[in-house]
Design a protein around this motif. Structure first.
Motif, PDB file in Angstrom:
ATOM      1  N   VAL A 251      15.727   6.829  -7.679  1.00  0.00           N
ATOM      2  CA  VAL A 251      14.529   6.101  -8.091  1.00  0.00           C
ATOM      3  C   VAL A 251      13.279   6.872  -7.681  1.00  0.00           C
ATOM      4  O   VAL A 251      13.199   7.406  -6.574  1.00  0.00           O
ATOM      5  CB  VAL A 251      14.509   4.682  -7.470  1.00  0.00           C
ATOM      6  N   SER A 252      12.305   6.919  -8.562  1.00  0.00           N
ATOM      7  CA  SER A 252      11.021   7.546  -8.255  1.00  0.00           C
ATOM      8  C   SER A 252      10.093   6.471  -7.691  1.00  0.00           C
ATOM      9  O   SER A 252       9.491   5.706  -8.446  1.00  0.00           O
ATOM     10  CB  SER A 252      10.424   8.147  -9.527  1.00  0.00           C
ATOM     11  N   TRP A 253      10.002   6.388  -6.381  1.00  0.00           N
ATOM     12  CA  TRP A 253       9.220   5.355  -5.727  1.00  0.00           C
ATOM     13  C   TRP A 253       7.740   5.735  -5.744  1.00  0.00           C
ATOM     14  O   TRP A 253       7.381   6.901  -5.599  1.00  0.00           O
ATOM     15  CB  TRP A 253       9.678   5.178  -4.278  1.00  0.00           C
ATOM     16  N   PRO A 254       6.841   4.756  -5.917  1.00  0.00           N
ATOM     17  CA  PRO A 254       5.404   5.066  -5.911  1.00  0.00           C
ATOM     18  C   PRO A 254       4.935   5.428  -4.504  1.00  0.00           C
ATOM     19  O   PRO A 254       5.500   4.966  -3.501  1.00  0.00           O
ATOM     20  CB  PRO A 254       4.759   3.755  -6.378  1.00  0.00           C
ATOM     21  N   SER A 255       3.884   6.218  -4.464  1.00  0.00           N
ATOM     22  CA  SER A 255       3.317   6.584  -3.162  1.00  0.00           C
ATOM     23  C   SER A 255       2.513   5.397  -2.611  1.00  0.00           C
ATOM     24  O   SER A 255       2.213   4.446  -3.337  1.00  0.00           O
ATOM     25  CB  SER A 255       2.399   7.792  -3.310  1.00  0.00           C
ATOM     26  N   ARG A 256       2.176   5.486  -1.354  1.00  0.00           N
ATOM     27  CA  ARG A 256       1.375   4.428  -0.730  1.00  0.00           C
ATOM     28  C   ARG A 256       0.039   4.278  -1.458  1.00  0.00           C
ATOM     29  O   ARG A 256      -0.435   3.162  -1.683  1.00  0.00           O
ATOM     30  CB  ARG A 256       1.156   4.748   0.751  1.00  0.00           C
ATOM     31  N   GLN A 257      -0.566   5.394  -1.842  1.00  0.00           N
ATOM     32  CA  GLN A 257      -1.847   5.376  -2.542  1.00  0.00           C
ATOM     33  C   GLN A 257      -1.717   4.678  -3.891  1.00  0.00           C
ATOM     34  O   GLN A 257      -2.588   3.897  -4.276  1.00  0.00           O
ATOM     35  CB  GLN A 257      -2.379   6.804  -2.727  1.00  0.00           C
ATOM     36  N   GLN A 258      -0.647   4.943  -4.614  1.00  0.00           N
ATOM     37  CA  GLN A 258      -0.431   4.299  -5.912  1.00  0.00           C
ATOM     38  C   GLN A 258      -0.256   2.792  -5.753  1.00  0.00           C
ATOM     39  O   GLN A 258      -0.772   2.012  -6.564  1.00  0.00           O
ATOM     40  CB  GLN A 258       0.794   4.886  -6.603  1.00  0.00           C
ATOM     41  N   VAL A 259       0.462   2.375  -4.721  1.00  0.00           N
ATOM     42  CA  VAL A 259       0.663   0.945  -4.473  1.00  0.00           C
ATOM     43  C   VAL A 259      -0.669   0.280  -4.141  1.00  0.00           C
ATOM     44  O   VAL A 259      -0.980  -0.807  -4.648  1.00  0.00           O
ATOM     45  CB  VAL A 259       1.690   0.720  -3.343  1.00  0.00           C
ATOM     46  N   LEU A 260      -1.492   0.924  -3.312  1.00  0.00           N
ATOM     47  CA  LEU A 260      -2.788   0.361  -2.945  1.00  0.00           C
ATOM     48  C   LEU A 260      -3.708   0.263  -4.169  1.00  0.00           C
ATOM     49  O   LEU A 260      -4.399  -0.746  -4.342  1.00  0.00           O
ATOM     50  CB  LEU A 260      -3.441   1.197  -1.847  1.00  0.00           C
TER      51      LEU A 260
ATOM     52  N   GLY B 166      -2.786   0.013  -7.341  1.00  0.00           N
ATOM     53  CA  GLY B 166      -2.260  -1.038  -8.203  1.00  0.00           C
ATOM     54  C   GLY B 166      -2.595  -2.420  -7.683  1.00  0.00           C
ATOM     55  O   GLY B 166      -2.980  -3.315  -8.445  1.00  0.00           O
ATOM     56  N   THR B 167      -2.464  -2.597  -6.375  1.00  0.00           N
ATOM     57  CA  THR B 167      -2.787  -3.875  -5.758  1.00  0.00           C
ATOM     58  C   THR B 167      -4.268  -4.199  -5.933  1.00  0.00           C
ATOM     59  O   THR B 167      -4.637  -5.335  -6.248  1.00  0.00           O
ATOM     60  CB  THR B 167      -2.426  -3.856  -4.260  1.00  0.00           C
ATOM     61  N   GLN B 168      -5.119  -3.206  -5.736  1.00  0.00           N
ATOM     62  CA  GLN B 168      -6.556  -3.394  -5.901  1.00  0.00           C
ATOM     63  C   GLN B 168      -6.890  -3.786  -7.347  1.00  0.00           C
ATOM     64  O   GLN B 168      -7.693  -4.696  -7.573  1.00  0.00           O
ATOM     65  CB  GLN B 168      -7.291  -2.114  -5.522  1.00  0.00           C
ATOM     66  N   ALA B 169      -6.268  -3.128  -8.297  1.00  0.00           N
ATOM     67  CA  ALA B 169      -6.526  -3.440  -9.708  1.00  0.00           C
ATOM     68  C   ALA B 169      -6.114  -4.876 -10.029  1.00  0.00           C
ATOM     69  O   ALA B 169      -6.838  -5.602 -10.717  1.00  0.00           O
ATOM     70  CB  ALA B 169      -5.775  -2.460 -10.606  1.00  0.00           C
ATOM     71  N   VAL B 170      -4.965  -5.301  -9.517  1.00  0.00           N
ATOM     72  CA  VAL B 170      -4.494  -6.668  -9.765  1.00  0.00           C
ATOM     73  C   VAL B 170      -5.439  -7.682  -9.135  1.00  0.00           C
ATOM     74  O   VAL B 170      -5.786  -8.697  -9.756  1.00  0.00           O
ATOM     75  CB  VAL B 170      -3.057  -6.851  -9.237  1.00  0.00           C
ATOM     76  N   LEU B 171      -5.879  -7.431  -7.906  1.00  0.00           N
ATOM     77  CA  LEU B 171      -6.787  -8.370  -7.233  1.00  0.00           C
ATOM     78  C   LEU B 171      -8.119  -8.481  -7.963  1.00  0.00           C
ATOM     79  O   LEU B 171      -8.656  -9.585  -8.126  1.00  0.00           O
ATOM     80  CB  LEU B 171      -7.006  -7.948  -5.781  1.00  0.00           C
ATOM     81  N   ILE B 172      -8.662  -7.363  -8.421  1.00  0.00           N
ATOM     82  CA  ILE B 172      -9.921  -7.391  -9.167  1.00  0.00           C
ATOM     83  C   ILE B 172      -9.747  -8.183 -10.458  1.00  0.00           C
ATOM     84  O   ILE B 172     -10.593  -9.012 -10.819  1.00  0.00           O
ATOM     85  CB  ILE B 172     -10.421  -5.955  -9.449  1.00  0.00           C
ATOM     86  N   PHE B 173      -8.643  -7.956 -11.163  1.00  0.00           N
ATOM     87  CA  PHE B 173      -8.380  -8.678 -12.401  1.00  0.00           C
ATOM     88  C   PHE B 173      -8.254 -10.174 -12.153  1.00  0.00           C
ATOM     89  O   PHE B 173      -8.807 -10.983 -12.897  1.00  0.00           O
ATOM     90  CB  PHE B 173      -7.096  -8.137 -13.043  1.00  0.00           C
ATOM     91  N   VAL B 174      -7.537 -10.562 -11.102  1.00  0.00           N
ATOM     92  CA  VAL B 174      -7.348 -11.985 -10.792  1.00  0.00           C
ATOM     93  C   VAL B 174      -8.676 -12.647 -10.451  1.00  0.00           C
ATOM     94  O   VAL B 174      -8.967 -13.753 -10.911  1.00  0.00           O
ATOM     95  CB  VAL B 174      -6.321 -12.164  -9.654  1.00  0.00           C
ATOM     96  N   VAL B 175      -9.507 -11.981  -9.652  1.00  0.00           N
ATOM     97  CA  VAL B 175     -10.810 -12.547  -9.290  1.00  0.00           C
ATOM     98  C   VAL B 175     -11.685 -12.688 -10.538  1.00  0.00           C
ATOM     99  O   VAL B 175     -12.325 -13.727 -10.747  1.00  0.00           O
ATOM    100  CB  VAL B 175     -11.504 -11.688  -8.214  1.00  0.00           C
ATOM    101  N   ALA B 176     -11.703 -11.661 -11.381  1.00  0.00           N
ATOM    102  CA  ALA B 176     -12.514 -11.720 -12.611  1.00  0.00           C
ATOM    103  C   ALA B 176     -12.035 -12.844 -13.522  1.00  0.00           C
ATOM    104  O   ALA B 176     -12.854 -13.614 -14.049  1.00  0.00           O
ATOM    105  CB  ALA B 176     -12.454 -10.376 -13.342  1.00  0.00           C
ATOM    106  N   LEU B 177     -10.745 -12.968 -13.696  1.00  0.00           N
ATOM    107  CA  LEU B 177     -10.209 -14.024 -14.552  1.00  0.00           C
ATOM    108  C   LEU B 177     -10.494 -15.406 -13.971  1.00  0.00           C
ATOM    109  O   LEU B 177     -10.811 -16.339 -14.707  1.00  0.00           O
ATOM    110  CB  LEU B 177      -8.703 -13.831 -14.739  1.00  0.00           C
ATOM    111  N   THR B 178     -10.434 -15.528 -12.659  1.00  0.00           N
ATOM    112  CA  THR B 178     -10.745 -16.801 -12.002  1.00  0.00           C
ATOM    113  C   THR B 178     -12.198 -17.196 -12.257  1.00  0.00           C
ATOM    114  O   THR B 178     -12.490 -18.365 -12.554  1.00  0.00           O
ATOM    115  CB  THR B 178     -10.477 -16.704 -10.491  1.00  0.00           C
ATOM    116  N   VAL B 179     -13.106 -16.239 -12.151  1.00  0.00           N
ATOM    117  CA  VAL B 179     -14.524 -16.519 -12.386  1.00  0.00           C
ATOM    118  C   VAL B 179     -14.747 -16.913 -13.853  1.00  0.00           C
ATOM    119  O   VAL B 179     -15.489 -17.865 -14.138  1.00  0.00           O
ATOM    120  CB  VAL B 179     -15.403 -15.304 -11.997  1.00  0.00           C
TER     121      VAL B 179
END
Length: 61
Positions: free
Chosen positions: A17-26, A28-41
Motif C-alpha cells: 500500500v502507498s500510504w500518504p505522508s504526514r504532510q498529505q494527511v494534514l 487533506g484534514t485542513q481542506a475537509v475542515l475548511i469545507f465543513v466550516v464553509a458549508l456550515t456557514v
C-alpha cells in the motif's frame, strides 16, 4: 486456505500500500475542515433567510 495464511497474505498486501505522508494527511484534514466550516456557514445563512422570509410571509414579524 487456513487462517494463518490469510493473515500472512493480508500483511504482505498491506506492505504494498502507498500510504500518504504526514504532510498529505494534514493538508487533506485542513481542506475537509475548511469545507465543513464553509458549508456550515452557508447553511446557517440560508436558514436565517428562509426563516425571515417565512415569518414575513406569515406576518409573524
Amino acid at each position: 486456505m487456513n487462517i494463518a495464511q490469510y493473515f500472512k497474505d493480508a500483511r504482505a498486501e498491506l506492505g504494498k500500500v502507498s500510504w500518504p505522508s504526514r504532510q498529505q494527511v494534514l493538508e487533506g484534514t485542513q481542506a475537509v475542515l475548511i469545507f465543513v466550516v464553509a458549508l456550515t456557514v452557508i447553511v446557517w445563512v440560508m436558514d436565517l433567510l428562509f426563516t425571515s422570509g417565512i415569518n414575513a410571509a406569515l406576518g409573524l414579524r
